[in-house]
Design a protein around this motif. Structure first.
Motif, PDB file in Angstrom:
ATOM      1  N   SER A 177       6.431  -0.359  16.442  1.00  0.00           N
ATOM      2  CA  SER A 177       5.064  -0.425  15.944  1.00  0.00           C
ATOM      3  C   SER A 177       4.551   0.921  15.440  1.00  0.00           C
ATOM      4  N   GLU A 178       4.974   2.032  16.061  1.00  0.00           N
ATOM      5  CA  GLU A 178       4.512   3.343  15.618  1.00  0.00           C
ATOM      6  C   GLU A 178       5.043   3.651  14.219  1.00  0.00           C
ATOM      7  N   ARG A 179       6.344   3.420  14.020  1.00  0.00           N
ATOM      8  CA  ARG A 179       6.944   3.634  12.710  1.00  0.00           C
ATOM      9  C   ARG A 179       6.330   2.681  11.680  1.00  0.00           C
ATOM     10  N   GLY A 180       6.142   1.435  12.087  1.00  0.00           N
ATOM     11  CA  GLY A 180       5.545   0.450  11.200  1.00  0.00           C
ATOM     12  C   GLY A 180       4.134   0.842  10.774  1.00  0.00           C
ATOM     13  N   GLN A 181       3.344   1.358  11.706  1.00  0.00           N
ATOM     14  CA  GLN A 181       1.982   1.771  11.392  1.00  0.00           C
ATOM     15  C   GLN A 181       1.973   2.930  10.398  1.00  0.00           C
ATOM     16  N   LEU A 182       2.897   3.879  10.580  1.00  0.00           N
ATOM     17  CA  LEU A 182       2.981   5.007   9.656  1.00  0.00           C
ATOM     18  C   LEU A 182       3.341   4.537   8.240  1.00  0.00           C
ATOM     19  N   LEU A 183       4.338   3.645   8.147  1.00  0.00           N
ATOM     20  CA  LEU A 183       4.731   3.124   6.834  1.00  0.00           C
ATOM     21  C   LEU A 183       3.609   2.304   6.209  1.00  0.00           C
ATOM     22  N   TRP A 184       2.921   1.521   7.042  1.00  0.00           N
ATOM     23  CA  TRP A 184       1.801   0.713   6.554  1.00  0.00           C
ATOM     24  C   TRP A 184       0.705   1.610   5.978  1.00  0.00           C
ATOM     25  N   GLU A 185       0.336   2.644   6.697  1.00  0.00           N
ATOM     26  CA  GLU A 185      -0.723   3.540   6.232  1.00  0.00           C
ATOM     27  C   GLU A 185      -0.313   4.268   4.959  1.00  0.00           C
ATOM     28  N   GLN A 186       0.943   4.740   4.925  1.00  0.00           N
ATOM     29  CA  GLN A 186       1.421   5.423   3.725  1.00  0.00           C
ATOM     30  C   GLN A 186       1.481   4.467   2.543  1.00  0.00           C
ATOM     31  N   GLY A 187       2.023   3.263   2.787  1.00  0.00           N
ATOM     32  CA  GLY A 187       2.177   2.288   1.708  1.00  0.00           C
ATOM     33  C   GLY A 187       0.861   1.822   1.137  1.00  0.00           C
ATOM     34  N   THR A 188      -0.092   1.485   2.006  1.00  0.00           N
ATOM     35  CA  THR A 188      -1.394   1.021   1.509  1.00  0.00           C
ATOM     36  C   THR A 188      -2.130   2.139   0.783  1.00  0.00           C
ATOM     37  N   ALA A 189      -1.982   3.383   1.263  1.00  0.00           N
ATOM     38  CA  ALA A 189      -2.619   4.517   0.578  1.00  0.00           C
ATOM     39  C   ALA A 189      -2.049   4.685  -0.826  1.00  0.00           C
ATOM     40  N   GLU A 190      -0.718   4.530  -0.957  1.00  0.00           N
ATOM     41  CA  GLU A 190      -0.092   4.657  -2.272  1.00  0.00           C
ATOM     42  C   GLU A 190      -0.474   3.489  -3.173  1.00  0.00           C
ATOM     43  N   LEU A 191      -0.556   2.286  -2.618  1.00  0.00           N
ATOM     44  CA  LEU A 191      -0.982   1.127  -3.405  1.00  0.00           C
ATOM     45  C   LEU A 191      -2.396   1.319  -3.930  1.00  0.00           C
ATOM     46  N   ARG A 192      -3.282   1.875  -3.113  1.00  0.00           N
ATOM     47  CA  ARG A 192      -4.656   2.137  -3.556  1.00  0.00           C
ATOM     48  C   ARG A 192      -4.677   3.218  -4.632  1.00  0.00           C
ATOM     49  N   ALA A 193      -3.892   4.278  -4.415  1.00  0.00           N
ATOM     50  CA  ALA A 193      -3.867   5.376  -5.382  1.00  0.00           C
ATOM     51  C   ALA A 193      -3.358   4.913  -6.742  1.00  0.00           C
ATOM     52  N   ASN A 194      -2.438   3.938  -6.742  1.00  0.00           N
ATOM     53  CA  ASN A 194      -1.869   3.429  -7.983  1.00  0.00           C
ATOM     54  C   ASN A 194      -2.598   2.217  -8.529  1.00  0.00           C
ATOM     55  N   GLY A 195      -3.679   1.812  -7.856  1.00  0.00           N
ATOM     56  CA  GLY A 195      -4.505   0.729  -8.370  1.00  0.00           C
ATOM     57  C   GLY A 195      -4.007  -0.672  -8.103  1.00  0.00           C
ATOM     58  N   TRP A 196      -2.979  -0.806  -7.248  1.00  0.00           N
ATOM     59  CA  TRP A 196      -2.482  -2.143  -6.920  1.00  0.00           C
ATOM     60  C   TRP A 196      -3.324  -2.806  -5.833  1.00  0.00           C
ATOM     61  N   LEU A 197      -3.983  -2.015  -5.040  1.00  0.00           N
ATOM     62  CA  LEU A 197      -4.793  -2.515  -3.925  1.00  0.00           C
ATOM     63  C   LEU A 197      -6.167  -1.848  -4.011  1.00  0.00           C
ATOM     64  N   VAL A 198      -7.232  -2.671  -4.081  1.00  0.00           N
ATOM     65  CA  VAL A 198      -8.587  -2.117  -4.173  1.00  0.00           C
ATOM     66  C   VAL A 198      -9.478  -2.815  -3.147  1.00  0.00           C
ATOM     67  N   TYR A 199     -10.531  -2.110  -2.766  1.00  0.00           N
ATOM     68  CA  TYR A 199     -11.474  -2.660  -1.787  1.00  0.00           C
ATOM     69  C   TYR A 199     -12.672  -3.232  -2.525  1.00  0.00           C
ATOM     70  N   ASP A 200     -12.962  -4.498  -2.233  1.00  0.00           N
ATOM     71  CA  ASP A 200     -14.093  -5.193  -2.847  1.00  0.00           C
ATOM     72  C   ASP A 200     -15.302  -5.051  -1.926  1.00  0.00           C
ATOM     73  N   GLU A 201     -16.306  -4.301  -2.385  1.00  0.00           N
ATOM     74  CA  GLU A 201     -17.486  -4.064  -1.569  1.00  0.00           C
ATOM     75  C   GLU A 201     -18.266  -5.345  -1.308  1.00  0.00           C
ATOM     76  N   VAL A 202     -18.188  -6.299  -2.243  1.00  0.00           N
ATOM     77  CA  VAL A 202     -18.933  -7.546  -2.090  1.00  0.00           C
ATOM     78  C   VAL A 202     -18.354  -8.408  -0.972  1.00  0.00           C
ATOM     79  N   THR A 203     -17.046  -8.624  -1.028  1.00  0.00           N
ATOM     80  CA  THR A 203     -16.400  -9.476  -0.018  1.00  0.00           C
ATOM     81  C   THR A 203     -15.936  -8.676   1.190  1.00  0.00           C
ATOM     82  N   GLN A 204     -15.950  -7.328   1.037  1.00  0.00           N
ATOM     83  CA  GLN A 204     -15.498  -6.426   2.099  1.00  0.00           C
ATOM     84  C   GLN A 204     -14.057  -6.735   2.530  1.00  0.00           C
TER      85      GLN A 204
END
Length: 268
Positions: free
Chosen positions: A43-70
């Motif tokens: 789980s520790e390794r998984g959490q690190l990869l998850w945080e890194q991966g989601t951060a990169e997805l956001r930086a590249n525009g593949w994952l965005v946060y919708d303020e309306v639906t939260q």
């Protein structure tokens, strides 16, 4: 809301991004991708990869946060591409070595008539989606060097595993004829084995939810002006085909169809 990136091919994903996407769709792995599984690491390794991966997805525009639906929103076309790959009925894992020592590999994921291609280039996973299976198979054929001949006499013959090994060690026409090959088949196969420019293999996998159910292997040998495929049968014998580019595509297409239509019996 920040705009989601538009798909342009090839789609390039880091291992962390691919890990995060696999986690989002609850996939245990992606065959041939050489990325850690969200289900098999601690789980520790998984959490690190998850945080890194989601951060990169956001930086590249593949994952965005919708303020309306939260909620986080993922590019739908990218998700469809990944789901087609993860849920592929038939997977092709093609690897080959050139005469100069360079090694290559590419994976194809067949889902009906949609084919997803994945290759690892400079540590990044590059994805392309094809609407037609044969377009993806043509890409495999044209990655190989030397090029598959556009015209070739159709020749088919069978060897045992032991005979094939002997032929590779001693590609002699008379030896091959002693195995029952016709003169033309022996000459063509001997000529291909005497000066090979490429050796490779295609693993044809029948899969279900990334679990391999059936595995078939096709060997590839290319010389300057000829190409042979060797389909390993369940009894250990090998069916050889002297092929052109069109023959190569047709043979793979037929074997993929055979695997997809195979009735699989599950043990109780």
């Amino acid at each position: 809301m920040q705009l989601i990136s538009e798909i342009t091919y090839p789609v390039r994903l880091s291992s962390a991004e691919l890990f995060a996407l696999l986690a989002l769709v609850s996939a245990p792995t992606l065959l041939g991708a050489e990325v850690e599984s969200p289900r098999s690491i601690n789980s520790e390794r998984g959490q690190l990869l998850w945080e890194q991966g989601t951060a990169e997805l956001r930086a590249n525009g593949w994952l965005v946060y919708d303020e309306v639906t939260q909620t986080d929103v993922v590019n739908e076309t990218l998700l469809l591409l990944l789901l087609n790959a993860v849920n592929a009925e038939v997977v092709l894992l093609t690897t080959w070595d050139q005469a100069d020592g360079t090694h290559h590999g590419v994976a194809h994921y067949d889902h009906g008539q949609t084919l997803v291609e994945m290759s690892i280039v400079d540590g990044m996973h590059e994805f392309v989606m094809f609407a037609q299976r044969t377009d993806g198979l043509l890409r495999i054929a044209r990655r190989l060097a030397p090029k598959l001949p556009l015209n070739a006499e159709s020749i088919q013959f069978k060897l045992t595993h032991e005979q094939a090994a002997m032929a590779k060690q001693n590609p002699d026409v008379h030896l091959l004829q002693s195995f029952g090959l016709s003169e033309i088949a022996a000459q063509q196969f001997a000529a291909t084995l005497q000066k090979p420019r490429l050796y490779g293999s295609i693993n044809l996998l029948r899969s279900e939810a990334t679990e391999v159910i059936v595995n078939r292997i096709i060997g590839i040998v290319l010389a300057e002006t000829s190409a042979c495929l060797g389909l390993v049968r369940s009894d250990g014998s090998i069916d050889y085909y002297h092929v052109s580019e069109a023959d190569f595509i047709q043979l793979l297409d037929q074997e993929m169809t055979n695997l997809a239509e195979m009735q699989v019996v599950y043990e109780a």
